[in-house]
Design a protein around this motif. Structure first.
Motif, short mmCIF file in Angstrom:
data_model
loop_
_atom_site.label_atom_id
_atom_site.label_comp_id
_atom_site.label_asym_id
_atom_site.label_seq_id
_atom_site.Cartn_x
_atom_site.Cartn_y
_atom_site.Cartn_z
N SER A 216 0.85 -1.20 0.00
CA SER A 216 0.00 0.00 0.00
C SER A 216 0.88 1.24 0.00
CB SER A 216 -0.92 0.02 1.22
OG SER A 216 -0.16 0.19 2.40
N GLU B 247 -12.02 8.82 3.29
CA GLU B 247 -11.76 7.39 3.33
C GLU B 247 -10.24 7.12 3.35
OE1 GLU B 247 -13.36 5.23 -0.03
OE2 GLU B 247 -13.84 3.55 1.26
N PHE C 18 -8.07 5.36 6.33
CA PHE C 18 -7.13 4.27 6.06
C PHE C 18 -5.77 4.59 6.66
CE2 PHE C 18 -3.59 2.68 3.57
CZ PHE C 18 -3.81 1.32 3.62
N GLU D 212 -5.85 4.25 10.46
CA GLU D 212 -5.92 2.85 10.87
C GLU D 212 -4.59 2.15 10.64
OE1 GLU D 212 -9.18 1.38 8.55
OE2 GLU D 212 -10.69 2.16 9.94
N ASN E 267 -7.35 -7.58 4.88
CA ASN E 267 -8.73 -7.30 5.30
C ASN E 267 -9.27 -6.07 4.59
OD1 ASN E 267 -8.86 -9.49 6.99
ND2 ASN E 267 -8.38 -8.34 8.82
N LYS E 268 -8.45 -5.03 4.46
CA LYS E 268 -8.90 -3.82 3.76
C LYS E 268 -9.16 -4.11 2.28
CE LYS E 268 -9.25 -0.46 6.58
NZ LYS E 268 -10.55 0.15 6.77
N TRP E 269 -8.28 -4.91 1.68
CA TRP E 269 -8.45 -5.26 0.27
C TRP E 269 -9.77 -5.98 0.04
CZ3 TRP E 269 -7.35 -4.28 -4.48
CH2 TRP E 269 -7.59 -5.22 -5.47
#
Length: 83
Positions: free
Chosen positions: A9, A48, A52, A55, A78-80
């Motif tokens: 990411s 958003e 992210f 988090e 989990n985000k994906w």
């Protein structure tokens, strides 16, 4: 280096240091040049993206205190998948 099947990411900031966007993608071929090494990316904008980033920072802090680097991959996975 991120291995094939792992997630990567990045967060991009504007000229004022504010979060502008963030993305997550699965590494498909770590030997290919960017962006060809990645599969499709999930991209977040505005609030958003800020959420992210916040988090991710919290998970990174937890990793620093516990030494469990797998937490970052689990968070990104989990985000994906929208969890």
């Amino acid at each position: 280096m991120t291995e094939a099947g792992q997630y990567d990411s990045d967060v991009h900031f504007d000229e004022n240091g504010e979060v502008e966007c963030a993305w997550i993608a699965e590494m498909r071929n770590p030997w290919a040049p960017e962006p060809h090494c990645y599969g499709p990316a999930a991209t977040f904008w505005g609030e958003e993206a800020k959420k992210f980033n916040d988090e991710f920072d919290a998970v990174a802090e937890e990793v620093r205190s516990t030494g469990d680097n797998s937490k970052i991959q689990k968070f990104l996975e989990n985000k994906w998948h929208g969890v």
